[in-house]
Scaffold this motif. Structure first.
Motif, PDB file in Angstrom:
ATOM      1  N   GLY A  48       0.842  -1.204   0.000  1.00 13.98           N
ATOM      2  CA  GLY A  48       0.000   0.000   0.000  1.00 13.98           C
ATOM      3  C   GLY A  48       0.869   1.243   0.000  1.00 13.98           C
ATOM      4  O   GLY A  48       1.833   1.326   0.746  1.00 13.98           O
ATOM      5  N   THR A  74      -5.075  13.754   8.099  1.00 12.22           N
ATOM      6  CA  THR A  74      -6.190  13.713   7.144  1.00 12.22           C
ATOM      7  C   THR A  74      -7.465  13.251   7.842  1.00 12.22           C
ATOM      8  O   THR A  74      -8.539  13.824   7.661  1.00 12.22           O
ATOM      9  N   ILE A  93     -17.518   6.185   6.648  1.00 11.62           N
ATOM     10  CA  ILE A  93     -16.237   5.468   6.543  1.00 11.62           C
ATOM     11  C   ILE A  93     -15.264   6.367   5.799  1.00 11.62           C
ATOM     12  O   ILE A  93     -15.482   6.691   4.632  1.00 11.62           O
ATOM     13  N   HIS A 102     -10.295   5.493   1.643  1.00 14.80           N
ATOM     14  CA  HIS A 102      -9.013   5.676   0.956  1.00 14.80           C
ATOM     15  C   HIS A 102      -8.461   7.092   0.976  1.00 14.80           C
ATOM     16  O   HIS A 102      -7.303   7.281   0.609  1.00 14.80           O
ATOM     17  N   ILE A 103      -9.255   8.068   1.355  1.00 14.55           N
ATOM     18  CA  ILE A 103      -8.693   9.427   1.430  1.00 14.55           C
ATOM     19  C   ILE A 103      -7.529   9.455   2.410  1.00 14.55           C
ATOM     20  O   ILE A 103      -6.636  10.292   2.301  1.00 14.55           O
ATOM     21  N   ARG A 161      -5.104   7.501   2.537  1.00 15.23           N
ATOM     22  CA  ARG A 161      -3.856   6.991   1.951  1.00 15.23           C
ATOM     23  C   ARG A 161      -3.089   8.030   1.150  1.00 15.23           C
ATOM     24  O   ARG A 161      -1.908   7.848   0.874  1.00 15.23           O
ATOM     25  N   GLY A 162      -3.778   9.110   0.743  1.00 13.83           N
ATOM     26  CA  GLY A 162      -3.122  10.038  -0.158  1.00 13.83           C
ATOM     27  C   GLY A 162      -2.846  11.391   0.468  1.00 13.83           C
ATOM     28  O   GLY A 162      -2.910  11.555   1.677  1.00 13.83           O
ATOM     29  N   GLY A 163      -2.534  12.348  -0.377  1.00 11.68           N
ATOM     30  CA  GLY A 163      -2.325  13.723   0.064  1.00 11.68           C
ATOM     31  C   GLY A 163      -0.874  14.065   0.284  1.00 11.68           C
ATOM     32  O   GLY A 163      -0.034  13.184   0.433  1.00 11.68           O
TER      33      GLY A 163
END
Lengths: 327, 327, 327, 327
Positions: free
Chosen positions: A14, A149, A255, A258-259, A261-263
């Motif tokens: 991941g 996040t 929920i 996946h937000i 996981r990024g940024g």
């Protein structure tokens, strides 16, 4: 020990914010030490397929602030068996790669471990995963960003929860570990936190929630780790909706997914990633192998790969107590 | 027409970022015109229960930047029948409220409309809803913030989608309208947008996705409005997973959910909310009633409440064409 | 030792994000231990003037995510002399305050120290300052937020610097310490960092900058701590503009300034603040006094107040080396 | 009219967030219409030097969300005289560029205008500047992002201003126009706004500030456009410090500066940039030239280049009134 002239670097598993900052540090430290660097695209899958690309200073310009991974990542079923790994090793030899830096989580470290054991290539790992569940480092690359996040978005949910005096279940990442949930609970000002590390009776949860909702006539926030044994936010929502005591309570669940996981990586993740990337190359040059670089008590430390994925990293139980005092 | 000495103001329905900025403008404009202001807590429910609070300049200090609504919001089944509304009117009389400013969406405007019709109290509405589906204003208060929250989080999802060359379905808010989805599609650089206003054949969607995934060996993002007739992100995900052509494709879906309702309002929402709040009070003072203030072509305009909830606001079909050119 | 029944809590000196989260933890821990809590507004000034307010659970609701300090802060010249402090002590007695929790930086700790020495009131400090320059804790409350605010804005400046291949001097906070500058340099991908802890020759700076600008035909970012002995960003800009070698170079400078003091605290600052707030009250109850609670190697530790302001906390010189490898 | 087979596109002048989104739309629309696209790097300077690069779909992948400009920008003194422009035209011919899309502000439009007049090459402009001072479009690309960046940082300053009851002067961009300042004033909840379009007496400012500071015992925020005739934040600060009435007031000033130029574009800027980029290419294909595409009342409109830079765009004076009612 043979001399190292060219290293290979890859990201696997991941993706996590800060992987690019780590990659940048690996490449620049290697170049500063007159090593060549090959980027291996798509993790072990690209290693097997020979998806290699030469890296210079410019390849890693202007990526310290980006999420994701410029080398991409992938699952590799082929690497699971010895033939796949033998093919990967042939590719590494063909491209004259003498040593490896592996950036990733649990599975990545395990893969690096077995590749070294079977084919004796020097390898050093860097802990890149939002889950923070690797033994041998206080925090992993990407964890602080995921936490921020999550909390930024929990703040948003609380705005709307407050407006309606709602009970909100918010599910955050953490299949096997409650690090994100626990810290989100404290930082997000939640009234309750449910994590996989502790077993909670549904009856106790219900009782507490009813008491909170009746006492304060305000919103109540419950943070649920996705791996909580009660079944994540959906599982708990269902159990509550089935109970007539909750008929009058305005209940919602969300929920974050996946937000997380990024940024763009946080300051702390960028600095951590940079330190560990430099540390990985310097460790290889010092003759270390089969280790992961981590930051323990603010210092770069090496841990045998075997321990990294073999041992369970514990949450801080003091923090769990804190959520009860503060809510 | 009787003189107005005291106005009542309330927020109702789903909360939206910028409602507080609007409330601040209503209160300060009223005070500047020597009117008293009563805040009515929890919308129509609080109106019926007499949950009123007097507002001064300080009550609305330091809230221009906050999400949610300091006056809270609530559903009110009791207001649905004439007895409830009669009780609400008695309370308004008891507290000597001569006129109302209603901040909210579709249902709020309808409620204000019927209260006026039955009890002849002057009322002006302000459009506060993230959905942007109110006729009579180019944009509604909260819409720009919701859009930016969605896009910021779509950017995060794309980071991880790109790292794995994934196909991602991202569901955004919009039960009956595709405004958020459409603009997120363009701003988020999505490859496809599915909205309630257009009927899409599942076969066409599949074909296009397969062609995109094979052509580019990159991530593909599909934005789905929750109200899309194919069943939101979950509905489409299920249909794709049932199709063997999608067996080899790394597919994920995520629902942004309630995070789109909260957060600090954007610059544009704060200015819009302030203008409309001022406009609402000035309209009441000018003798207008049963209208909503909106911003049309950069100017404050009044629209009869009946049209606001009775007419359907259309999306801009040019934007729909744009998503095809740009993807 | 006398029993503690009522504590006073105050924030003093420069405000820092996370002070409210700390205050919340102090109040709730005290209440959970059956103590009364008096909030003292405007630091030592309010203590002298008797600007006290009783705190309950609701006083600290919904503030964990806010910047600034709800108790306000102030300078207090009156507290600098013994008469002022005696007056403060009389007020504390009048309000039956038995012990104090002081949230702030260097000067706040010094003030608490001297108040204790002269009047023998139990006092525990919490390190709240964006500068991270307090001995006895790995990081201070507010530091991580300031760092992230600075880096987020450095990212923005780099966008425009890159567009024009400019040389940009960016000044960050740090009158006496280079913590923010050093970490911003690494996290912001800067080419050079100038801090008060090291002496830099202007000629060396110039040479390096000319070589960078000619080598890469790209933007170059220099992070300058406000306390750097070359005079901050303005001082260096002037020196460069006076040198004809820099005539052809597109040079700009910007001072990030007070934006680094505010904003919603990061996850890490909220958790730190919460832990230290709980720790402060528990330390008082355990009979400790004249100490500051800090987090050292992930554990709550006590340090005598005298050492906190008397000793100099060192930057990590390894990080300084890192900026050279990475740029 | 000759057929267009290949267009050139460039960004020039001060960069603005959204220029990349606009560029992406230009490239993809052109390709969708079977045109070739040459990117001209560094604006008019690169046009003269032949710094051209062919663009395909992938050249503009994953840039919709980035600040700055991937084509870079530059000042071009050489383009100021006819010889430079003749050389630029020779390069365009050499590379078989039949028509141009110019993305930038005032100076860019003027340059495009004169190039067309002297050499008769079709050209369409897109308004890209944070200042919003171009006639012919309701807002310019980058303006909404700059506004949000400014307000986000004003919120931070207010946190610290409130903690100390300070008077804060905050300078925002706008050398000739008060658009940013005016909207920041309303959205940031400022007590006063000073802009170049109105003449303010220093005495009136002082009187108002003293009355505000004495009345409320709270912080006071003044937003100052850099081009205000009183000399920006520094000028006003100096005048206040020279006045003994302000001796007791805790006064600070800060200049937001270049952070307003960068950062990821907002939703609104991305959509605007995309619409205008598509509109520019479609206008060229429809035979238009010497015009700028703008968005007026939500529709794409063309305005002769001559008017764009020749006419002064007015601020909305209603907004100015608003700041007085709301503060």
């Amino acid at each position: 020990m043979r001399d190292i002239e060219r290293i290979g670097v890859y990201t696997s598993g991941g993706d996590a914010p800060g992987m690019n900052a780590c990659l940048r540090a690996v490449v620049r430290t290697a170049l500063a030490n007159d090593l060549d660097v090959m980027g291996i695209r798509r993790g072990y899958e690209g290693m097997i397929e020979g998806d290699f690309v030469e890296m210079d200073r410019r390849s890693v310009s202007n990526i310290v602030q980006t999420g994701g991974t410029v080398l991409k990542s992938a699952r590799s079923p082929a690497f699971m068996n010895p033939e796949g790994r033998a093919r990967a090793m042939r590719m590494l030899k063909e491209y004259k790669v003498d040593a490896l830096v592996a950036i990733g989580g649990d599975g990545t470290m395990r893969g690096a471990n077995i590749l070294h054991d079977e084919h004796d290539i020097p390898v050093v790992g860097c802990p890149g995963t939002i889950d923070n569940d690797l033994y041998g480092t206080d925090t992993t690359i990407g964890y602080d960003t995921a936490l921020n996040t999550a909390i930024e978005n929990i703040d948003r949910v609380r705005d709307t929860a407050d407006a309606h005096n709602r009970l909100f279940l918010i599910e955050v990442m953490g299949r096997d570990a409650g690090f994100i949930a626990l810290n989100c609970g404290i930082g997000g000002g939640a009234e309750m936190v449910l994590i996989p590390e502790t077993i909670t009776e549904m009856e106790v949860v219900k009782e507490r929630l009813l008491s909170l909702m009746s006492a304060q006539r305000r919103s109540t926030i419950v943070i649920v780790a996705e791996g909580d044994e009660l079944g994540g936010a959906r599982g708990i929502e269902k159990a509550l909706l089935d109970d007539s005591d909750f008929n009058d309570i305005d209940l919602r669940s969300t929920i974050l997914g996946h937000i997380q996981r990024g940024g763009s990586p946080t300051a702390s993740d960028r600095v951590l990633a940079s330190r560990l990337g430099v540390g990985a190359v310097e460790s290889l040059l010092d003759g270390h192998s089969e280790v992961m670089v981590g930051l323990v008590n603010s210092e770069v430390k090496l841990t045998p790969l075997r321990n990294v994925w073999g041992r369970k990293k514990s949450i801080d139980y003091d923090l769990l107590k804190l959520t009860q005092i503060l809510s």
